[in-house]
Design a protein around this motif. Structure first.
Motif, PDB file in Angstrom:
ATOM      1  N   PRO A 192     -20.877  59.096  55.492  1.00 22.59           N
ATOM      2  CA  PRO A 192     -19.630  58.855  56.227  1.00 22.59           C
ATOM      3  C   PRO A 192     -19.702  57.658  57.164  1.00 22.59           C
ATOM      4  CG  PRO A 192     -20.175  61.194  56.222  1.00 22.59           C
ATOM      5  CD  PRO A 192     -21.351  60.487  55.622  1.00 22.59           C
ATOM      6  N   ALA A 193     -20.830  57.444  57.821  1.00 21.93           N
ATOM      7  CA  ALA A 193     -20.952  56.317  58.736  1.00 21.93           C
ATOM      8  C   ALA A 193     -20.870  54.993  57.980  1.00 21.93           C
ATOM      9  CB  ALA A 193     -22.254  56.408  59.518  1.00 21.93           C
ATOM     10  N   VAL A 194     -21.548  54.949  56.824  1.00 18.16           N
ATOM     11  CA  VAL A 194     -21.502  53.730  56.003  1.00 18.16           C
ATOM     12  C   VAL A 194     -20.096  53.491  55.460  1.00 18.16           C
ATOM     13  CG1 VAL A 194     -22.397  52.594  53.939  1.00 18.16           C
ATOM     14  CG2 VAL A 194     -23.935  53.945  55.396  1.00 18.16           C
ATOM     15  N   ALA A 195     -19.463  54.568  55.006  1.00 16.87           N
ATOM     16  CA  ALA A 195     -18.103  54.442  54.479  1.00 16.87           C
ATOM     17  C   ALA A 195     -17.143  53.939  55.551  1.00 16.87           C
ATOM     18  CB  ALA A 195     -17.632  55.786  53.940  1.00 16.87           C
ATOM     19  N   THR A 196     -17.292  54.468  56.761  1.00 14.98           N
ATOM     20  CA  THR A 196     -16.437  54.026  57.860  1.00 14.98           C
ATOM     21  C   THR A 196     -16.647  52.557  58.178  1.00 14.98           C
ATOM     22  OG1 THR A 196     -16.485  56.255  58.814  1.00 14.98           O
ATOM     23  CG2 THR A 196     -15.816  54.442  60.264  1.00 14.98           C
ATOM     24  N   ALA A 197     -17.912  52.126  58.195  1.00 12.49           N
ATOM     25  CA  ALA A 197     -18.220  50.730  58.479  1.00 12.49           C
ATOM     26  C   ALA A 197     -17.656  49.804  57.406  1.00 12.49           C
ATOM     27  CB  ALA A 197     -19.729  50.541  58.604  1.00 12.49           C
ATOM     28  N   LEU A 198     -17.783  50.213  56.136  1.00 12.41           N
ATOM     29  CA  LEU A 198     -17.249  49.390  55.040  1.00 12.41           C
ATOM     30  C   LEU A 198     -15.734  49.291  55.100  1.00 12.41           C
ATOM     31  CD1 LEU A 198     -19.489  50.530  52.038  1.00 12.41           C
ATOM     32  CD2 LEU A 198     -19.531  48.327  53.208  1.00 12.41           C
ATOM     33  N   LEU A 203     -10.933  46.202  56.347  1.00 10.51           N
ATOM     34  CA  LEU A 203      -9.693  46.118  57.115  1.00 10.51           C
ATOM     35  C   LEU A 203      -9.658  44.857  57.969  1.00 10.51           C
ATOM     36  CD1 LEU A 203      -7.046  47.432  58.039  1.00 10.51           C
ATOM     37  CD2 LEU A 203      -8.358  48.634  59.803  1.00 10.51           C
ATOM     38  N   ILE A 204     -10.761  44.565  58.631  1.00 12.88           N
ATOM     39  CA  ILE A 204     -10.815  43.382  59.494  1.00 12.88           C
ATOM     40  C   ILE A 204     -10.638  42.107  58.678  1.00 12.88           C
ATOM     41  CG2 ILE A 204     -12.322  42.008  60.977  1.00 12.88           C
ATOM     42  CD1 ILE A 204     -13.493  44.630  62.012  1.00 12.88           C
ATOM     43  N   MET A 209      -7.369  37.561  57.034  1.00 10.69           N
ATOM     44  CA  MET A 209      -6.850  36.673  56.000  1.00 10.69           C
ATOM     45  C   MET A 209      -5.321  36.684  55.989  1.00 10.69           C
ATOM     46  SD  MET A 209      -9.497  37.320  52.833  1.00 10.69           S
ATOM     47  CE  MET A 209      -8.621  36.151  51.789  1.00 10.69           C
ATOM     48  N   SER A 210      -4.738  37.877  56.203  1.00  7.74           N
ATOM     49  CA  SER A 210      -3.280  37.968  56.230  1.00  7.74           C
ATOM     50  C   SER A 210      -2.710  37.153  57.386  1.00  7.74           C
ATOM     51  CB  SER A 210      -2.843  39.432  56.349  1.00  7.74           C
ATOM     52  OG  SER A 210      -3.252  40.174  55.232  1.00  7.74           O
ATOM     53  N   VAL A 211      -3.315  37.285  58.560  1.00  6.45           N
ATOM     54  CA  VAL A 211      -2.836  36.542  59.725  1.00  6.45           C
ATOM     55  C   VAL A 211      -2.964  35.039  59.491  1.00  6.45           C
ATOM     56  CG1 VAL A 211      -3.313  36.020  62.143  1.00  6.45           C
ATOM     57  CG2 VAL A 211      -3.258  38.392  61.375  1.00  6.45           C
ATOM     58  N   TYR A 212      -4.076  34.613  58.886  1.00  6.08           N
ATOM     59  CA  TYR A 212      -4.299  33.185  58.676  1.00  6.08           C
ATOM     60  C   TYR A 212      -3.331  32.605  57.646  1.00  6.08           C
ATOM     61  CZ  TYR A 212      -6.529  28.787  57.371  1.00  6.08           C
ATOM     62  OH  TYR A 212      -6.758  27.467  57.101  1.00  6.08           O
TER      63      TYR A 212
END
Length: 357
Positions: A192-198, A203-204, A209-212
Protein backbone atom coordinates in the motif's frame (compact mmCIF):
# COMPACT_ATOMS: atom_id res chain seq x y z
CA UNK A 1 -50.78 32.28 -15.51
CA UNK A 2 -51.12 33.01 -19.23
CA UNK A 3 -54.90 32.64 -18.92
CA UNK A 4 -54.91 35.10 -16.02
CA UNK A 5 -52.22 37.45 -17.32
CA UNK A 6 -54.70 40.30 -17.89
CA UNK A 7 -56.10 40.16 -14.38
CA UNK A 8 -55.04 42.84 -11.92
CA UNK A 9 -53.40 40.51 -9.32
CA UNK A 10 -51.21 38.82 -11.95
CA UNK A 11 -50.28 42.19 -13.49
CA UNK A 12 -49.18 43.45 -10.07
CA UNK A 13 -47.20 40.29 -9.44
CA UNK A 14 -45.53 40.54 -12.86
CA UNK A 15 -44.66 44.17 -12.12
CA UNK A 16 -42.77 43.10 -8.99
CA UNK A 17 -41.09 40.02 -10.53
CA UNK A 18 -38.88 40.59 -13.56
CA UNK A 19 -38.75 36.92 -14.59
CA UNK A 20 -42.52 36.52 -14.43
CA UNK A 21 -42.97 39.78 -16.32
CA UNK A 22 -40.73 38.58 -19.16
CA UNK A 23 -42.47 35.21 -19.34
CA UNK A 24 -45.91 36.79 -19.60
CA UNK A 25 -44.90 39.33 -22.27
CA UNK A 26 -42.79 37.03 -24.46
CA UNK A 27 -44.14 36.28 -27.93
CA UNK A 28 -42.37 35.28 -31.15
CA UNK A 29 -40.61 38.49 -32.15
CA UNK A 30 -41.79 40.39 -29.04
CA UNK A 31 -39.83 40.39 -25.81
CA UNK A 32 -37.36 37.90 -27.26
CA UNK A 33 -33.71 38.40 -28.06
CA UNK A 34 -33.58 38.43 -31.89
CA UNK A 35 -29.97 37.32 -31.71
CA UNK A 36 -30.65 34.05 -29.94
CA UNK A 37 -33.76 33.30 -31.99
CA UNK A 38 -31.92 34.08 -35.23
CA UNK A 39 -28.91 32.00 -34.20
CA UNK A 40 -31.14 29.00 -33.51
CA UNK A 41 -32.99 29.44 -36.81
CA UNK A 42 -29.72 29.58 -38.72
CA UNK A 43 -28.48 26.48 -36.90
CA UNK A 44 -31.56 24.53 -37.95
CA UNK A 45 -31.20 25.73 -41.53
CA UNK A 46 -27.54 24.70 -41.58
CA UNK A 47 -28.51 21.30 -40.15
CA UNK A 48 -30.66 20.59 -43.21
CA UNK A 49 -27.56 21.11 -45.39
CA UNK A 50 -25.51 18.50 -43.47
CA UNK A 51 -28.04 16.39 -41.55
CA UNK A 52 -26.07 13.23 -40.82
CA UNK A 53 -22.72 14.30 -39.32
CA UNK A 54 -23.25 18.06 -39.17
CA UNK A 55 -20.60 20.72 -39.61
CA UNK A 56 -18.16 19.29 -37.10
CA UNK A 57 -17.70 19.90 -33.36
CA UNK A 58 -17.27 23.58 -32.45
CA UNK A 59 -17.96 24.58 -36.06
CA UNK A 60 -21.21 26.43 -35.54
CA UNK A 61 -19.54 29.70 -36.59
CA UNK A 62 -18.86 28.24 -40.06
CA UNK A 63 -22.53 27.33 -40.42
CA UNK A 64 -23.59 30.76 -39.16
CA UNK A 65 -21.34 32.56 -41.64
CA UNK A 66 -22.69 30.61 -44.57
CA UNK A 67 -26.40 30.78 -43.78
CA UNK A 68 -26.86 34.16 -42.07
CA UNK A 69 -29.12 36.24 -44.37
CA UNK A 70 -28.00 39.61 -45.69
CA UNK A 71 -30.80 41.55 -43.99
CA UNK A 72 -29.58 40.38 -40.58
CA UNK A 73 -26.30 42.23 -41.10
CA UNK A 74 -27.82 45.28 -42.76
CA UNK A 75 -30.70 45.99 -40.35
CA UNK A 76 -29.76 47.84 -37.13
CA UNK A 77 -32.00 45.50 -35.11
CA UNK A 78 -30.73 42.36 -36.80
CA UNK A 79 -29.24 39.58 -34.70
CA UNK A 80 -25.74 40.41 -36.02
CA UNK A 81 -26.08 44.09 -35.18
CA UNK A 82 -22.98 46.07 -34.24
CA UNK A 83 -20.75 43.47 -35.88
CA UNK A 84 -21.50 40.73 -33.33
CA UNK A 85 -21.45 37.25 -34.83
CA UNK A 86 -22.45 33.99 -33.19
CA UNK A 87 -20.02 31.13 -32.71
CA UNK A 88 -22.57 29.19 -30.63
CA UNK A 89 -26.25 28.50 -31.23
CA UNK A 90 -27.18 29.50 -27.65
CA UNK A 91 -29.37 26.39 -27.56
CA UNK A 92 -27.52 23.16 -26.86
CA UNK A 93 -29.91 20.80 -28.73
CA UNK A 94 -29.69 23.04 -31.83
CA UNK A 95 -25.91 23.20 -31.38
CA UNK A 96 -25.73 19.39 -31.40
CA UNK A 97 -27.91 19.14 -34.49
CA UNK A 98 -25.88 21.75 -36.36
CA UNK A 99 -22.38 20.59 -35.46
CA UNK A 100 -22.85 16.83 -35.05
CA UNK A 101 -25.92 16.06 -37.11
CA UNK A 102 -28.60 13.50 -36.33
CA UNK A 103 -26.06 10.98 -35.05
CA UNK A 104 -24.53 13.39 -32.56
CA UNK A 105 -27.94 14.70 -31.47
CA UNK A 106 -29.25 11.19 -30.83
CA UNK A 107 -26.12 10.34 -28.84
CA UNK A 108 -26.53 13.54 -26.79
CA UNK A 109 -30.20 12.90 -26.05
CA UNK A 110 -29.51 9.22 -25.32
CA UNK A 111 -27.03 10.27 -22.64
CA UNK A 112 -29.65 12.43 -20.97
CA UNK A 113 -32.27 9.72 -21.28
CA UNK A 114 -29.93 7.19 -19.71
CA UNK A 115 -29.07 9.54 -16.85
CA UNK A 116 -32.70 10.11 -15.93
CA UNK A 117 -33.57 6.43 -16.38
CA UNK A 118 -30.83 5.41 -13.93
CA UNK A 119 -31.95 8.05 -11.42
CA UNK A 120 -35.65 7.17 -11.66
CA UNK A 121 -34.84 3.50 -11.23
CA UNK A 122 -32.60 4.30 -8.27
CA UNK A 123 -35.33 6.40 -6.64
CA UNK A 124 -37.33 3.25 -5.87
CA UNK A 125 -34.86 1.72 -3.41
CA UNK A 126 -37.25 1.95 -0.49
CA UNK A 127 -34.65 3.87 1.55
CA UNK A 128 -36.00 7.43 2.08
CA UNK A 129 -32.64 9.11 2.71
CA UNK A 130 -31.14 7.75 -0.51
CA UNK A 131 -34.28 8.56 -2.51
CA UNK A 132 -34.31 12.15 -1.25
CA UNK A 133 -30.69 12.61 -2.36
CA UNK A 134 -31.46 11.10 -5.76
CA UNK A 135 -34.37 13.49 -6.26
CA UNK A 136 -31.93 16.32 -5.58
CA UNK A 137 -29.66 14.97 -8.33
CA UNK A 138 -32.65 14.79 -10.70
CA UNK A 139 -33.38 18.45 -9.98
CA UNK A 140 -29.75 19.47 -10.56
CA UNK A 141 -29.54 17.65 -13.90
CA UNK A 142 -32.95 18.91 -15.01
CA UNK A 143 -31.88 22.47 -14.17
CA UNK A 144 -28.72 22.10 -16.24
CA UNK A 145 -30.66 20.66 -19.19
CA UNK A 146 -33.26 23.45 -19.14
CA UNK A 147 -30.51 26.08 -18.85
CA UNK A 148 -28.81 24.67 -21.94
CA UNK A 149 -31.99 25.06 -23.95
CA UNK A 150 -31.08 28.75 -23.96
CA UNK A 151 -27.30 28.65 -23.58
CA UNK A 152 -24.22 26.53 -24.32
CA UNK A 153 -21.67 24.66 -22.21
CA UNK A 154 -19.44 26.96 -20.18
CA UNK A 155 -16.45 25.81 -18.08
CA UNK A 156 -17.83 26.08 -14.53
CA UNK A 157 -21.29 24.51 -15.13
CA UNK A 158 -19.72 21.88 -17.40
CA UNK A 159 -17.49 20.76 -14.52
CA UNK A 160 -20.60 20.39 -12.36
CA UNK A 161 -22.26 18.34 -15.10
CA UNK A 162 -19.27 16.01 -15.30
CA UNK A 163 -19.40 15.50 -11.53
CA UNK A 164 -23.12 14.75 -11.69
CA UNK A 165 -22.65 12.28 -14.56
CA UNK A 166 -19.83 10.60 -12.63
CA UNK A 167 -22.09 10.32 -9.59
CA UNK A 168 -24.88 8.72 -11.65
CA UNK A 169 -22.39 6.29 -13.23
CA UNK A 170 -21.13 5.33 -9.78
CA UNK A 171 -24.69 4.83 -8.56
CA UNK A 172 -25.40 2.58 -11.54
CA UNK A 173 -22.40 0.42 -10.64
CA UNK A 174 -23.52 0.25 -7.02
CA UNK A 175 -20.49 2.10 -5.69
CA UNK A 176 -22.36 5.01 -4.11
CA UNK A 177 -24.42 3.36 -1.40
CA UNK A 178 -22.40 0.17 -0.97
CA UNK A 179 -18.69 0.65 -0.33
CA UNK A 180 -16.90 -2.75 -0.62
CA UNK A 181 -13.87 -1.48 1.26
CA UNK A 182 -13.31 -4.79 2.99
CA UNK A 183 -12.79 -6.52 -0.35
CA UNK A 184 -10.14 -4.02 -1.45
CA UNK A 185 -8.46 -4.19 1.93
CA UNK A 186 -7.89 -7.93 1.47
CA UNK A 187 -6.22 -7.49 -1.95
CA UNK A 188 -2.41 -7.27 -1.65
CA UNK A 189 -1.05 -7.05 -5.20
CA UNK A 190 1.37 -4.31 -4.21
CA UNK A 191 2.48 -2.77 -0.96
CA UNK A 192 0.00 0.00 0.00
CA UNK A 193 2.78 2.48 0.76
CA UNK A 194 4.41 1.87 -2.62
CA UNK A 195 1.07 2.07 -4.40
CA UNK A 196 0.30 5.37 -2.69
CA UNK A 197 3.69 6.80 -3.63
CA UNK A 198 3.29 5.73 -7.28
CA UNK A 199 -0.19 7.16 -7.53
CA UNK A 200 0.97 10.41 -5.97
CA UNK A 201 3.89 10.60 -8.42
CA UNK A 202 1.60 9.98 -11.40
CA UNK A 203 -0.81 12.61 -10.11
CA UNK A 204 1.91 15.21 -9.63
CA UNK A 205 3.39 14.59 -13.08
CA UNK A 206 -0.05 14.65 -14.73
CA UNK A 207 -1.09 17.87 -13.03
CA UNK A 208 2.26 19.48 -13.77
CA UNK A 209 2.10 18.60 -17.47
CA UNK A 210 -1.52 19.73 -17.66
CA UNK A 211 -0.71 23.09 -16.08
CA UNK A 212 2.28 23.59 -18.39
CA UNK A 213 0.68 22.57 -21.69
CA UNK A 214 -2.94 23.63 -21.07
CA UNK A 215 -2.42 26.76 -18.97
CA UNK A 216 1.09 28.22 -19.03
CA UNK A 217 1.82 27.92 -22.75
CA UNK A 218 -1.55 29.37 -23.87
CA UNK A 219 -1.10 32.12 -21.26
CA UNK A 220 2.39 32.89 -22.58
CA UNK A 221 1.01 33.00 -26.11
CA UNK A 222 -1.84 35.32 -25.10
CA UNK A 223 0.54 37.60 -23.20
CA UNK A 224 2.83 37.92 -26.23
CA UNK A 225 -0.09 38.83 -28.49
CA UNK A 226 -1.37 41.27 -25.89
CA UNK A 227 1.89 43.20 -26.22
CA UNK A 228 1.67 43.09 -30.02
CA UNK A 229 -1.87 44.45 -30.11
CA UNK A 230 -1.70 47.03 -27.30
CA UNK A 231 1.74 48.63 -27.74
CA UNK A 232 1.10 50.77 -30.80
CA UNK A 233 4.23 52.94 -30.58
CA UNK A 234 6.85 51.41 -32.89
CA UNK A 235 9.57 53.14 -30.87
CA UNK A 236 8.61 51.07 -27.82
CA UNK A 237 8.08 47.88 -29.80
CA UNK A 238 9.53 47.68 -33.32
CA UNK A 239 8.06 45.54 -36.04
CA UNK A 240 10.96 43.13 -35.70
CA UNK A 241 9.97 42.76 -32.05
CA UNK A 242 6.33 42.25 -33.03
CA UNK A 243 7.31 39.57 -35.53
CA UNK A 244 9.37 37.78 -32.87
CA UNK A 245 6.51 37.92 -30.39
CA UNK A 246 4.03 36.65 -32.98
CA UNK A 247 6.30 33.71 -33.77
CA UNK A 248 6.55 32.91 -30.06
CA UNK A 249 2.79 33.12 -29.61
CA UNK A 250 2.19 30.76 -32.52
CA UNK A 251 4.83 28.23 -31.44
CA UNK A 252 3.86 28.23 -27.75
CA UNK A 253 0.26 27.24 -28.42
CA UNK A 254 0.17 25.48 -31.78
CA UNK A 255 -3.36 24.10 -31.44
CA UNK A 256 -4.70 27.60 -30.75
CA UNK A 257 -2.30 29.32 -33.14
CA UNK A 258 -4.90 30.64 -35.56
CA UNK A 259 -6.02 33.26 -33.09
CA UNK A 260 -2.55 34.91 -32.84
CA UNK A 261 -2.18 34.51 -36.60
CA UNK A 262 -5.44 36.35 -37.19
CA UNK A 263 -4.55 39.09 -34.70
CA UNK A 264 -1.10 39.57 -36.21
CA UNK A 265 -2.41 39.77 -39.78
CA UNK A 266 -5.00 42.29 -38.60
CA UNK A 267 -2.28 44.41 -36.98
CA UNK A 268 -0.17 44.32 -40.13
CA UNK A 269 -3.08 45.27 -42.41
CA UNK A 270 -4.17 48.13 -40.15
CA UNK A 271 -0.65 49.53 -39.69
CA UNK A 272 0.96 48.80 -43.07
CA UNK A 273 2.09 52.39 -43.58
CA UNK A 274 4.29 52.22 -40.48
CA UNK A 275 6.49 49.47 -41.98
CA UNK A 276 10.01 50.52 -42.94
CA UNK A 277 12.85 49.18 -45.11
CA UNK A 278 12.79 45.35 -45.30
CA UNK A 279 10.01 44.91 -42.72
CA UNK A 280 7.23 44.43 -45.34
CA UNK A 281 9.16 41.61 -47.02
CA UNK A 282 9.90 39.89 -43.69
CA UNK A 283 6.23 40.09 -42.77
CA UNK A 284 5.12 38.80 -46.17
CA UNK A 285 7.36 35.75 -45.78
CA UNK A 286 5.78 35.11 -42.37
CA UNK A 287 2.28 35.71 -43.73
CA UNK A 288 2.73 33.24 -46.57
CA UNK A 289 4.08 30.45 -44.37
CA UNK A 290 1.77 30.96 -41.39
CA UNK A 291 -1.23 31.77 -43.56
CA UNK A 292 -0.85 28.48 -45.38
CA UNK A 293 -0.57 26.58 -42.09
CA UNK A 294 -3.56 28.39 -40.61
CA UNK A 295 -5.86 27.79 -43.58
CA UNK A 296 -4.79 24.17 -43.74
CA UNK A 297 -5.69 23.78 -40.05
CA UNK A 298 -9.00 25.65 -40.37
CA UNK A 299 -10.14 25.84 -44.00
CA UNK A 300 -13.44 27.46 -42.95
CA UNK A 301 -11.96 30.24 -40.81
CA UNK A 302 -13.39 33.30 -42.57
CA UNK A 303 -11.59 35.82 -40.37
CA UNK A 304 -8.22 34.36 -41.38
CA UNK A 305 -9.08 34.60 -45.08
CA UNK A 306 -10.18 38.22 -44.66
CA UNK A 307 -7.16 39.48 -42.73
CA UNK A 308 -4.62 37.60 -44.87
CA UNK A 309 -6.27 38.99 -48.00
CA UNK A 310 -5.97 42.49 -46.54
CA UNK A 311 -2.25 41.99 -46.02
CA UNK A 312 -1.85 40.90 -49.65
CA UNK A 313 -3.90 43.87 -50.82
CA UNK A 314 -1.50 46.21 -49.02
CA UNK A 315 1.48 44.35 -50.49
CA UNK A 316 0.21 44.87 -54.03
CA UNK A 317 2.09 48.19 -54.09
CA UNK A 318 5.30 46.10 -54.33
CA UNK A 319 4.09 43.28 -56.54
CA UNK A 320 0.77 43.02 -58.42
CA UNK A 321 0.93 39.26 -57.95
CA UNK A 322 -0.16 39.74 -54.35
CA UNK A 323 -3.42 41.26 -55.61
CA UNK A 324 -4.12 37.99 -57.42
CA UNK A 325 -3.55 36.09 -54.17
CA UNK A 326 -5.86 38.50 -52.36
CA UNK A 327 -8.56 37.95 -54.97
CA UNK A 328 -8.44 34.17 -54.48
CA UNK A 329 -8.72 34.55 -50.71
CA UNK A 330 -11.56 37.06 -51.05
CA UNK A 331 -13.54 34.74 -53.32
CA UNK A 332 -13.14 31.88 -50.86
CA UNK A 333 -14.26 34.14 -48.03
CA UNK A 334 -17.30 35.09 -50.10
CA UNK A 335 -18.14 31.43 -50.61
CA UNK A 336 -17.89 30.74 -46.88
CA UNK A 337 -19.67 33.89 -45.65
CA UNK A 338 -21.46 35.58 -48.55
CA UNK A 339 -23.24 38.24 -46.48
CA UNK A 340 -20.73 38.98 -43.72
CA UNK A 341 -19.95 42.69 -43.60
CA UNK A 342 -16.16 42.22 -43.39
CA UNK A 343 -16.27 40.06 -46.51
CA UNK A 344 -18.33 42.61 -48.43
CA UNK A 345 -15.88 45.34 -47.39
CA UNK A 346 -12.97 43.18 -48.52
CA UNK A 347 -14.58 42.54 -51.90
CA UNK A 348 -15.24 46.26 -52.38
CA UNK A 349 -11.60 47.10 -51.67
CA UNK A 350 -10.50 44.34 -54.05
CA UNK A 351 -12.61 45.79 -56.86
CA UNK A 352 -11.23 49.25 -56.16
CA UNK A 353 -7.63 48.05 -56.32
CA UNK A 354 -8.20 46.01 -59.46
CA UNK A 355 -9.65 49.09 -61.11
CA UNK A 356 -6.31 50.83 -60.53
CA UNK A 357 -4.27 48.13 -62.23
Amino acid sequence: LFALKDTQPVKELAGRNVLLGRLLTTRPGIGMDPGRVGAAQIGLKAFTARPVLGWGPENYSAAFDQFAPAEAFAHPQGFARHGVYFDQAHAKPVEELTTKGVLGFLAYMSLWGLLFWVLVRGATTGRPQEELFIFGMVGALAGYFVQNLFLFDTPAPLLQLMLLIGWVASMESGAIFAFPLGHFARVRIINPAVATALLLLVLIVSVGMSVYFLNYRPYYSARAMHWVTTITDTKRLSWNGRIALARQAISQSPYLANYPRWLFFQQVADNWTSLRFVEPFTILMLAESEGEKGLRAEPQNVRLYVELAKVYQRAAVFDAGYLTKAAALAEEAKRLAPHRTQVQSLLGEQRRLEGKQ
